[in-house]
Motif scaffolding. Structure first.
Motif, PDB file in Angstrom:
ATOM      1  N   LYS A  61       0.886  -1.188   0.074  1.00 36.52           N
ATOM      2  CA  LYS A  61       0.187   0.010  -0.092  1.00 36.52           C
ATOM      3  C   LYS A  61       0.866   1.307  -0.153  1.00 36.52           C
ATOM      4  O   LYS A  61       2.049   1.029   0.286  1.00 36.52           O
ATOM      5  N   LEU A  62       0.310   2.347  -0.517  1.00 40.66           N
ATOM      6  CA  LEU A  62       0.799   3.611  -0.446  1.00 40.66           C
ATOM      7  C   LEU A  62       0.008   4.655   0.168  1.00 40.66           C
ATOM      8  O   LEU A  62      -1.228   4.795  -0.211  1.00 40.66           O
ATOM      9  N   LEU A  63       0.393   5.482   1.021  1.00 41.81           N
ATOM     10  CA  LEU A  63      -0.382   6.623   1.495  1.00 41.81           C
ATOM     11  C   LEU A  63       0.283   8.030   1.303  1.00 41.81           C
ATOM     12  O   LEU A  63       1.577   8.154   2.030  1.00 41.81           O
ATOM     13  N   ALA A  64      -0.118   9.025   0.934  1.00 39.44           N
ATOM     14  CA  ALA A  64       0.449  10.373   0.770  1.00 39.44           C
ATOM     15  C   ALA A  64      -0.596  11.536   1.865  1.00 39.44           C
ATOM     16  O   ALA A  64      -1.603  11.341   1.668  1.00 39.44           O
ATOM     17  N   LEU A  65       0.363  11.876   2.603  1.00 45.57           N
ATOM     18  CA  LEU A  65      -0.232  12.748   3.509  1.00 45.57           C
ATOM     19  C   LEU A  65      -0.021  14.284   3.039  1.00 45.57           C
ATOM     20  O   LEU A  65       1.166  14.668   2.883  1.00 45.57           O
ATOM     21  N   ILE A  66      -0.750  15.041   2.912  1.00 45.04           N
ATOM     22  CA  ILE A  66      -0.624  16.606   2.556  1.00 45.04           C
ATOM     23  C   ILE A  66      -1.121  17.429   3.920  1.00 45.04           C
ATOM     24  O   ILE A  66      -1.927  17.342   4.486  1.00 45.04           O
ATOM     25  N   LEU A  67       0.137  18.106   4.156  1.00 43.61           N
ATOM     26  CA  LEU A  67       0.036  18.741   5.497  1.00 43.61           C
ATOM     27  C   LEU A  67       0.415  20.347   5.738  1.00 43.61           C
ATOM     28  O   LEU A  67       1.367  20.644   6.057  1.00 43.61           O
ATOM     29  N   PRO A  68      -0.711  21.035   5.169  1.00 38.28           N
ATOM     30  CA  PRO A  68      -0.363  22.558   4.944  1.00 38.28           C
ATOM     31  C   PRO A  68      -0.151  23.045   6.462  1.00 38.28           C
ATOM     32  O   PRO A  68      -1.000  22.501   7.266  1.00 38.28           O
ATOM     33  N   ILE A  69       0.718  24.124   6.399  1.00 38.14           N
ATOM     34  CA  ILE A  69       0.731  24.756   7.576  1.00 38.14           C
ATOM     35  C   ILE A  69       0.778  26.373   7.324  1.00 38.14           C
ATOM     36  O   ILE A  69       1.868  26.625   6.577  1.00 38.14           O
ATOM     37  N   ASN A  70      -0.027  27.059   7.572  1.00 37.42           N
ATOM     38  CA  ASN A  70       0.126  28.667   7.206  1.00 37.42           C
ATOM     39  C   ASN A  70       0.610  28.922   5.849  1.00 37.42           C
ATOM     40  O   ASN A  70       1.204  29.925   5.765  1.00 37.42           O
ATOM     41  N   ASN A  71      -0.045  28.305   5.036  1.00 38.00           N
ATOM     42  CA  ASN A  71       0.179  28.365   3.399  1.00 38.00           C
ATOM     43  C   ASN A  71       1.555  28.685   3.169  1.00 38.00           C
ATOM     44  O   ASN A  71       1.987  29.624   2.666  1.00 38.00           O
ATOM     45  N   ASP A  72       2.542  27.739   3.777  1.00 40.03           N
ATOM     46  CA  ASP A  72       4.009  28.095   3.243  1.00 40.03           C
ATOM     47  C   ASP A  72       4.219  27.230   1.880  1.00 40.03           C
ATOM     48  O   ASP A  72       3.296  27.444   1.088  1.00 40.03           O
ATOM     49  N   TYR A  73       5.351  26.658   1.826  1.00 39.78           N
ATOM     50  CA  TYR A  73       5.516  25.940   0.752  1.00 39.78           C
ATOM     51  C   TYR A  73       4.823  24.875   0.061  1.00 39.78           C
ATOM     52  O   TYR A  73       5.009  24.677  -0.915  1.00 39.78           O
ATOM     53  N   ASN A 129      -4.999  19.627   7.900  1.00 39.92           N
ATOM     54  CA  ASN A 129      -4.303  20.914   8.214  1.00 39.92           C
ATOM     55  C   ASN A 129      -3.686  20.974   9.428  1.00 39.92           C
ATOM     56  O   ASN A 129      -4.433  20.962  10.432  1.00 39.92           O
ATOM     57  N   MET A 130      -2.154  21.436   9.791  1.00 39.26           N
ATOM     58  CA  MET A 130      -1.701  21.485  10.856  1.00 39.26           C
ATOM     59  C   MET A 130      -1.628  22.671  11.372  1.00 39.26           C
ATOM     60  O   MET A 130      -0.713  22.879  12.356  1.00 39.26           O
ATOM     61  N   GLU A 131      -2.172  23.728  10.961  1.00 41.62           N
ATOM     62  CA  GLU A 131      -1.905  25.057  11.410  1.00 41.62           C
ATOM     63  C   GLU A 131      -2.243  25.030  12.705  1.00 41.62           C
ATOM     64  O   GLU A 131      -1.546  25.885  13.377  1.00 41.62           O
ATOM     65  N   ASP A 132      -3.288  24.835  13.040  1.00 40.30           N
ATOM     66  CA  ASP A 132      -3.763  24.871  14.657  1.00 40.30           C
ATOM     67  C   ASP A 132      -2.684  24.217  15.536  1.00 40.30           C
ATOM     68  O   ASP A 132      -2.477  24.824  16.629  1.00 40.30           O
ATOM     69  N   ASN A 133      -2.229  23.068  15.019  1.00 39.20           N
ATOM     70  CA  ASN A 133      -1.324  22.456  15.882  1.00 39.20           C
ATOM     71  C   ASN A 133      -0.095  23.304  16.064  1.00 39.20           C
ATOM     72  O   ASN A 133       0.686  23.251  17.016  1.00 39.20           O
ATOM     73  N   PHE A 134       0.601  23.737  14.769  1.00 37.09           N
ATOM     74  CA  PHE A 134       1.532  24.494  14.836  1.00 37.09           C
ATOM     75  C   PHE A 134       1.661  25.878  15.630  1.00 37.09           C
ATOM     76  O   PHE A 134       2.428  26.025  16.808  1.00 37.09           O
ATOM     77  N   ASN A 135       0.723  26.263  15.745  1.00 34.36           N
ATOM     78  CA  ASN A 135       0.264  27.621  16.443  1.00 34.36           C
ATOM     79  C   ASN A 135       0.081  27.302  17.884  1.00 34.36           C
ATOM     80  O   ASN A 135       0.740  28.061  18.697  1.00 34.36           O
ATOM     81  N   LEU A 190       7.039  18.590  13.286  1.00 34.79           N
ATOM     82  CA  LEU A 190       5.704  18.562  13.566  1.00 34.79           C
ATOM     83  C   LEU A 190       5.043  17.657  12.515  1.00 34.79           C
ATOM     84  O   LEU A 190       3.987  16.932  12.766  1.00 34.79           O
ATOM     85  N   ARG A 191       5.055  18.063  11.254  1.00 38.47           N
ATOM     86  CA  ARG A 191       4.437  17.184  10.175  1.00 38.47           C
ATOM     87  C   ARG A 191       4.983  15.701  10.066  1.00 38.47           C
ATOM     88  O   ARG A 191       4.303  14.735  10.103  1.00 38.47           O
TER      89      ARG A 191
END
Length: 259
Positions: A60-72, A93-99, A122-123
């Motif tokens: 199996k393969l799983l891709a995680l897309i983990l945006p934080i604060n609209n960075d790169y 979306n990891m923004e709340d976790n990061f903040n 964090l990601r």
């Protein structure tokens, strides 16, 4: 999907990596591969290589897309690739976790790289949570240029194994083309992670110049310094980054009591 116009060299490299990933996965007896997908060419090419490997092995393969604060991260592009190539994915979306984490540690960092590395680690916490839970191996997304000059955070994006850490950027782009990847992704410049919009600005030289210096480095420092067509200050900058990041390319230093 195979682009018939690709050179045999590119297809040979691609096949070797897929075989390596397939064999590594079977020998590990793990259930599959997992990676963080940013929408850039490096992680996208790794996802496509891994997709071939898991198809061959029945894993199996799983891709995680983990945006934080609209960075790169380019969430839209990453999702589009997964849908186009049939890659299983999850957006978190990891923004709340990061903040929250940033405020917990007092939010007083004096160097931008501190927050860059905090985001990456964090990601990686989320990535390894899913990997551990599903008995997957984590694919590192560091390419040869980044690995050589230390442009990656330790204990983060290197993962469990590195499929493209011996590939020039030009080779990665060609592999992307061989899969029929959109030009928008194939030609996309690496985004800056610390203070600039592109990695090139942070390095002090271009991706093309980095490939040239990496190739010249096979002959040692003199091979780089005698290059024609690249300014002296860029060559010196490259060698300084290479020297100062040596610790990142070594396994953990371990004290040996018998020595």
């Amino acid at each position: 999907m195979l682009n018939k116009e690709m050179s045999q060299d590119v297809l040979t490299i691609r096949e070797k990596i897929v075989n390596w990933l397939s064999n590594y996965l079977l020998e590990s007896k793990k259930e599959g591969y997992l990676l963080g997908l940013s929408g850039g060419v490096d992680s996208t090419v790794i996802a496509l290589l891994a997709r071939e490997a898991v198809e061959r092995t029945g894993k199996k393969l799983l891709a995680l897309i983990l945006p934080i604060n609209n960075d790169y991260y380019d969430e839209e592009m990453a999702v589009s690739v997964c849908k186009q190539f049939g890659i299983n994915y999850k957006v978190i979306n990891m923004e709340d976790n990061f903040n929250l984490l940033k405020s917990t540690v007092n939010n007083t960092a004096s160097r931008p790289i501190v927050y860059t590395n905090l985001k990456a680690r964090l990601r990686e916490c989320a990535i390894y949570y899913y990997a551990n839970n599903s008995d997957h191996l984590v694919l590192g997304t560091v390419n040869k240029g980044e690995f050589t000059i230390g442009y990656f955070p330790k204990n983060a994006t290197a993962g469990d194994l590195l499929p493209i850490a011996d590939l020039l950027k030009s080779e990665i782009r060609e592999i992307g083309k061989s899969y029929g990847l959109a030009e928008e992704i194939v030609k996309r410049k690496a985004s800056g992670c610390i203070w600039a919009s592109t990695a090139e600005e942070e390095w002090g030289f271009t991706e093309e110049e980095l490939d040239i210096m990496l190739t010249a480095l096979r002959k040692g420092n003199d091979g780089v310094m005698t290059l024609q067509g690249i300014p002296q200050e860029k060559k010196e900058r490259f060698l300084t980054l290479y020297k100062d990041s040596k610790h990142k390319r070594k396994f953990y230093p371990i004290f040996k009591k018998d020595k």
